[in-house]
Design a protein around this motif. Structure first.
Motif, mmCIF file in Angstrom:
data_model
loop_
_atom_site.group_PDB
_atom_site.id
_atom_site.type_symbol
_atom_site.label_atom_id
_atom_site.label_comp_id
_atom_site.label_asym_id
_atom_site.label_seq_id
_atom_site.Cartn_x
_atom_site.Cartn_y
_atom_site.Cartn_z
ATOM 1 N N PRO A 35 -36.205 25.439 -36.754
ATOM 2 C CA PRO A 35 -36.643 24.043 -36.876
ATOM 3 C C PRO A 35 -37.772 23.703 -35.902
ATOM 4 C CG PRO A 35 -34.262 24.183 -36.763
ATOM 5 C CD PRO A 35 -34.781 25.540 -36.424
ATOM 6 N N ASP A 36 -38.454 22.603 -36.172
ATOM 7 C CA ASP A 36 -39.481 22.130 -35.239
ATOM 8 C C ASP A 36 -38.808 21.263 -34.172
ATOM 9 O OD1 ASP A 36 -38.860 20.158 -37.046
ATOM 10 O OD2 ASP A 36 -40.870 19.320 -37.137
ATOM 11 N N ALA A 37 -39.542 20.329 -33.590
ATOM 12 C CA ALA A 37 -39.007 19.532 -32.484
ATOM 13 C C ALA A 37 -37.728 18.796 -32.892
ATOM 14 C CB ALA A 37 -40.062 18.549 -32.019
ATOM 15 N N ARG A 44 -40.365 17.050 -38.620
ATOM 16 C CA ARG A 44 -41.014 17.010 -39.925
ATOM 17 C C ARG A 44 -40.495 18.059 -40.898
ATOM 18 N NH1 ARG A 44 -45.422 13.977 -38.151
ATOM 19 N NH2 ARG A 44 -45.637 14.261 -35.926
ATOM 20 N N SER A 116 -44.452 5.120 -31.768
ATOM 21 C CA SER A 116 -44.859 6.330 -31.042
ATOM 22 C C SER A 116 -46.033 6.974 -31.758
ATOM 23 C CB SER A 116 -43.717 7.338 -30.983
ATOM 24 O OG SER A 116 -42.589 6.768 -30.409
ATOM 25 N N PRO A 117 -47.070 7.369 -30.997
ATOM 26 C CA PRO A 117 -48.159 8.097 -31.664
ATOM 27 C C PRO A 117 -47.600 9.387 -32.267
ATOM 28 C CG PRO A 117 -48.694 7.607 -29.349
ATOM 29 C CD PRO A 117 -47.267 7.238 -29.553
ATOM 30 N N ARG A 118 -48.089 9.793 -33.395
ATOM 31 C CA ARG A 118 -47.669 11.003 -34.128
ATOM 32 C C ARG A 118 -46.271 10.878 -34.724
ATOM 33 N NH1 ARG A 118 -46.840 15.016 -30.749
ATOM 34 N NH2 ARG A 118 -47.084 13.708 -28.931
ATOM 35 N N SER A 119 -45.733 9.671 -34.756
ATOM 36 C CA SER A 119 -44.397 9.497 -35.336
ATOM 37 C C SER A 119 -44.409 9.891 -36.813
ATOM 38 C CB SER A 119 -43.971 8.038 -35.215
ATOM 39 O OG SER A 119 -42.916 7.780 -36.117
ATOM 40 N N GLY A 120 -43.450 10.701 -37.192
ATOM 41 C CA GLY A 120 -43.339 11.088 -38.597
ATOM 42 C C GLY A 120 -42.621 10.017 -39.404
ATOM 43 N N ARG A 121 -42.091 8.996 -38.738
ATOM 44 C CA ARG A 121 -41.282 7.994 -39.413
ATOM 45 C C ARG A 121 -42.056 6.728 -39.754
ATOM 46 N NH1 ARG A 121 -39.073 12.026 -38.564
ATOM 47 N NH2 ARG A 121 -40.047 12.316 -40.565
ATOM 48 N N ASP A 172 -41.803 12.527 -23.304
ATOM 49 C CA ASP A 172 -42.318 13.546 -24.212
ATOM 50 C C ASP A 172 -41.350 14.694 -24.458
ATOM 51 O OD1 ASP A 172 -44.671 12.778 -25.087
ATOM 52 O OD2 ASP A 172 -45.883 14.274 -24.017
ATOM 53 N N GLN A 173 -40.453 14.900 -23.510
ATOM 54 C CA GLN A 173 -39.599 16.089 -23.542
ATOM 55 C C GLN A 173 -38.233 15.830 -24.191
ATOM 56 O OE1 GLN A 173 -40.707 19.236 -22.499
ATOM 57 N NE2 GLN A 173 -42.594 18.041 -22.627
ATOM 58 N N GLN A 176 -36.370 18.479 -26.151
ATOM 59 C CA GLN A 176 -35.749 19.620 -25.446
ATOM 60 C C GLN A 176 -34.280 19.338 -25.153
ATOM 61 O OE1 GLN A 176 -37.879 21.885 -25.672
ATOM 62 N NE2 GLN A 176 -39.618 20.509 -25.891
ATOM 63 N N VAL A 190 -32.538 28.241 -27.791
ATOM 64 C CA VAL A 190 -33.395 29.368 -27.438
ATOM 65 C C VAL A 190 -34.312 29.525 -28.640
ATOM 66 C CG1 VAL A 190 -33.516 31.817 -26.857
ATOM 67 C CG2 VAL A 190 -31.567 30.442 -26.091
ATOM 68 N N ALA A 191 -35.601 29.238 -28.434
ATOM 69 C CA ALA A 191 -36.535 29.237 -29.559
ATOM 70 C C ALA A 191 -36.410 30.531 -30.358
ATOM 71 C CB ALA A 191 -37.962 29.065 -29.047
ATOM 72 N N VAL B 47 -51.065 10.033 -39.342
ATOM 73 C CA VAL B 47 -50.366 10.970 -38.460
ATOM 74 C C VAL B 47 -51.214 12.232 -38.268
ATOM 75 C CG1 VAL B 47 -48.308 12.411 -38.224
ATOM 76 C CG2 VAL B 47 -48.117 10.079 -39.083
ATOM 77 N N GLU B 50 -53.717 11.561 -35.706
ATOM 78 C CA GLU B 50 -53.133 11.515 -34.354
ATOM 79 C C GLU B 50 -52.803 12.916 -33.835
ATOM 80 O OE1 GLU B 50 -51.112 7.106 -34.842
ATOM 81 O OE2 GLU B 50 -49.837 8.896 -34.854
ATOM 82 N N ARG B 82 -45.349 23.157 -32.300
ATOM 83 C CA ARG B 82 -44.193 22.975 -33.182
ATOM 84 C C ARG B 82 -42.956 22.527 -32.418
ATOM 85 N NH1 ARG B 82 -42.319 24.569 -38.501
ATOM 86 N NH2 ARG B 82 -40.188 25.306 -38.391
ATOM 87 N N VAL B 83 -42.677 23.166 -31.274
ATOM 88 C CA VAL B 83 -41.446 22.808 -30.566
ATOM 89 C C VAL B 83 -41.684 22.083 -29.245
ATOM 90 C CG1 VAL B 83 -39.896 24.476 -31.628
ATOM 91 C CG2 VAL B 83 -41.250 25.173 -29.678
ATOM 92 N N LYS B 94 -39.675 35.560 -23.663
ATOM 93 C CA LYS B 94 -39.594 36.558 -24.740
ATOM 94 C C LYS B 94 -39.954 37.963 -24.260
ATOM 95 C CE LYS B 94 -38.829 33.222 -27.560
ATOM 96 N NZ LYS B 94 -37.475 32.954 -27.968
#
Lengths: 505, 314
Positions: A35-37, A44, A116-121, A172-173, A176, A190-191, B47, B50, B82-83, B94
């Protein structure tokens, strides 16, 4: 011989060591991607939503019949002609950090989604003008215009609430270490290896949660994902290949669960986006109709997808109450297709079809090529890596483009951005003033019957205009071991952990 | 010595500068707009704008490059789009995984390849020779990913002996760590074992025909002593050099093997990043790898300098 025995003993010891580490009430789920963030405001990906189903509850949820059911909210009420939405919240709900999930937290979360800037919602709920806290368990939203699909938006990430304290502290974090109000709380990520969640004892519906831990493991290769399930290293997997289904169904230790998707796969035609729109297929609806009559969706479905998909001519799947039952998939009629082409003065039109590079879609394109050839079409296949094909579509550098949409619970989500004049995903620049008008009208109507009528008419019109040739609704195949019980498939293909149980080893 | 080092270091710096340009250009060559991939399915134009602004994708290429190099010079490789995790952190987490896998694979390759090579040279034209040759041909022509999947199906699914995928750090649980890495290490080591076997065989055949071997035999030494003490030791010199070269192949092989066994190492990091157009991660990984190669070359040169007196006189 002795060496062989030593080797066997060594392997057995390793296997024991491996087995011991898994002997607990941990549910292990294999995902098709990493998954992404993990932040509901910015996330997204489809796969990210599967993890959120364990981590973040939403204001509302959908059930297997796509009905809206309460989750963090207990109910809602429309007023002022559909311009005001009052939401009642569930009492005594806590976030994973012990903070209260109340009206103030809802105001904070919605504000975060919106600003939020870049908000996907933002695009999903941009119609919200003000958010007012009426009392600790009531929120009043005032909209800029009546917008019936808003409730459905709250059944996905826009409806996920985050702890204001944690979100402010993490800035921003936050992704995490996300803090929500779902059945499981975040432990570690763990990515590319695993996302671990553990049971949240103060969850409002804790009695319905039967695991101590959930581990999501991204395994991109579908054969390897299935092998992990068969070997007992996973309890459940998502997105199996259709071609693996028959053999897995025969496996006594596995349960295959088909979930019919909310979206569709189709061919988008370029009707007005630059020079390529002048190609015969974009310029003349008769050529598009001939193209549809030249193909047989059922045959392609049988050959490529073992007959597991549902052929269609509309954007809304049969599971939805807005599915138009009057629209039937036409049978193949080569003679009529030829006649239409003759009438259009295009006996052998060339059609350039852009195909994202995946084995199944290449196969689909090849069958389309041979089917349409019989009617006189000269279909040329242009296979392109997915990201590049999207770029090409945005630029208008396509005539016909195979594209899929994962779907939204409300039909508006499957239509508006694709077929209205300024829809951001209307790559072919289709425009029909009537359709635009009806699309806006249905957004303002809260009554289901009225909306059904409007949406039904919209889909009949688009089936005539054919800006998108809808091919089929896909099926998501989930599989789990027989030890796992209680999985309820819902058309959004999420894995809801509530109610699921794992038998002891 | 100092002058030599200074000269070599002066050569390394422009090399690294060129490497950084190539690494940066690579992401420009990747088809598809990273912002479009990152925006997911919804692709809202606002988006997208941005995202481009946040990661400087709206800037001219030279500005993007300058920003990136400035960051790298300050020890900042940027963050994964991405993350959202810093690239440096990802790389450092890694790297040990791939190093463990690579070392294990190398040990396995040597353990199979060298004895097999010696055996087939000593027993030239016997059944053992043909068998070893057939095995090495098999090893060379079997793709890693295919062998990986077959082993998963046999060892994990059918026999249930080993976990089919995943990774556990040896510091957490060494047994589990061994269980998760032994199969991928074998797959990775397999093709290198074949190369080592071929070269050991050739070098041994050459050594066994040398005069000193005949002398050793004439002295009445046993065949074991002749082979192990006299022939093998000399034959191993080129094999060791080759082995060191094969380490590079090991790391490129790790890219595929890590995908199949879902080992969260360096290879998987870069493959996933390429597919997700997470270009800062791709740049970071490639830059770190390239720098490591350049530095290893430098160290090798220094080692030659120390070992070989003739170089010092030049």
């Amino acid at each position: 011989m002795r060496m062989k025995r030593t080797l066997m003993a060594g392997l057995a010891a390793l296997a024991l060591a491996a087995g011991a580490a898994h002997a607990q009430t941990t549910l292990r789920i294999g995902l098709a991607e990493d998954p992404d963030a993990l932040d509901p405001t910015f996330a997204r990906t489809f796969v990210g939503r599967i993890v959120f189903a364990g981590l973040c509850d939403k204001l509302f949820d959908i059930d297997k019949d796509l009905k809206i059911v309460p989750q963090l909210a207990t109910g809602y009420e429309w007023s002022d002609g559909g311009k005001v939405l009052t939401i009642k919240l569930r009492p005594n709900v806590l976030f994973h950090d012990g903070e209260k999930m109340d009206a103030e937290a809802v105001r904070f979360s919605l504000d975060r989604h919106l600003n939020s800037p870049r908000s996907g919602r933002r695009a999903e709920i941009s119609v919200i003008k003000t958010i007012e806290v009426v009392d600790p368990l009531t929120v009043k939203l005032t909209l800029s215009t009546a917008f019936a699909p808003l409730i459905a938006q709250f059944t996905d990430r826009a409806g996920m609430m985050v702890s204001p304290k944690a979100a402010t502290a993490a800035g921003d974090q936050f992704a995490q270490k996300p803090v929500c109000a779902g059945p499981f709380k975040f432990v570690e990520r763990v990515a590319q290896d695993r996302i671990v969640l553990e049971k949240f004892p103060q969850y409002w519906n804790a009695a319905n949660v039967h695991f101590d831990r959930v581990i999501y493991r991204p395994i991109s290769d579908s054969s390897v994902r299935l092998a992990n399930l068969k070997a007992g290293a996973l309890d459940m997997i998502e997105r199996m290949l259709a071609t693996d289904v028959p053999a897995s169904k025969k496996d006594a230790k596995l349960v295959v669960v088909p979930v019919k998707e909310l979206g569709y796969q189709g061919i988008t035609f370029n009707l007005g986006n630059g020079e390529k729109a002048k190609a015969p297929i974009g310029a003349d609806p008769r050529v598009r109709e001939a193209f549809e009559l030249a193909i047989d969706r059922n045959v392609i479905n049988q050959v490529v997808y073992n007959g597991e998909y549902t052929p269609t001519v509309q954007a809304v799947p049969p599971s939805s109450p807005y599915h138009n039952k009057n629209l039937k998939v036409p049978g193949r009629d080569v003679a009529k297709a030829k006649a239409l082409l003759a009438a259009a003065g295009q006996k052998n039109p060339v059609v350039n079809l852009t195909v994202p590079n995946s084995p199944d879609l290449r196969q689909v394109a090849e069958i389309l090529q041979s089917m349409t050839k019989e009617a006189g079409f000269d279909l040329r296949i242009n296979v392109m890596e997915f990201a590049s094909s999207l770029n090409a579509a945005e630029r208008g550098d396509f005539e016909a483009y195979i594209l899929a949409w994962s779907g939204r619970p409300d039909p508006d989500g499957n239509l508006y951005v694709f077929i209205t004049k300024n829809g951001p995903q209307n790559y072919g620049k289709y425009f029909n003033a009537d359709v635009d008008k009806m699309m806006d009208e249905q957004r303002a109507v809260a009554d289901m019957t009225q909306r059904q009528a409007l949406l039904g008419k919209i889909m009949e019109t688009t089936h005539k205009d054919l800006p998108i040739l809808y091919l089929w609704h896909r099926t998501n195949f989930m599989a789990h071991t027989t030890k796992l019980t209680g999985f309820q498939p819902v058309p959004d293909a999420m894995i809801r952990l509530q109610g699921m149980k794992l038998a002891a080893n | 010595m100092l002058a030599f080092l200074a000269r070599r270091l002066a050569q390394v710096l422009p090399t690294l500068a060129v490497v950084s340009v190539i690494v940066f250009s690579l992401q420009l060559l990747l088809p598809g707009d990273p912002a479009l991939v990152l925006a997911g399915e919804d692709r809202d134009p606002k988006v997208l704008a941005e995202i481009r602004e946040r990661y400087g994708l709206d800037q001219p290429v030279h500005v993007q490059y300058a920003r990136w190099v400035w960051g790298v010079l300050h020890g900042d490789l940027g963050e994964s789009m991405r993350v959202g995790v810093p690239v440096g952190e990802l790389v450092m987490s890694k790297l040990p995984v791939t190093l463990q896998l690579g070392s294990m694979a190398f040990v396995i390759a040597c353990a199979i390849g060298i004895p097999a090579g010696v055996l087939s040279a000593v027993k030239k034209d016997s059944v053992w020779d043909y068998l070893a040759n057939a095995l090495s041909l098999w090893g060379l022509s079997t793709p890693n990913f295919w062998l990986g999947i077959m082993l998963i199906l046999l060892v994990s699914v059918q026999l249930g002996w080993l976990p089919p995928s995943g990774y556990v750090s040896p510091f957490e649980d060494w047994r589990q760590s061994l269980a998760t890495t032994i199969m991928p290490a074998f797959v990775l080591g397999n093709s290198i074992a074949a190369v080592l076997m071929r070269h050991t065989r050739a070098a041994m055949l050459q050594a066994l025909n040398q005069d000193y071997v005949r002398t050793a035999r004439a002295k009445g030494l046993t065949e074991a002593v002749v082979v192990n003490k006299h022939a093998l030791r000399n034959a191993l010199v080129p094999v060791v050099t080759l082995g060191a070269l094969e380490l590079g192949a090991l790391f490129s092989g790790a890219v595929l093997t890590e995908q199949v066994f879902t080992i969260p190492g360096f290879g998987k990091l870069v493959v996933d990043a390429v597919f997700n157009r997470d270009y800062l991660v791709v740049q970071g990984v490639v830059l770190v790898t390239a720098t490591a190669y350049v530095m290893l070359n430098l160290l090798a040169d220094v080692a030659y300098f120390l070992i070989n007196p003739r170089l010092r006189q030049e």
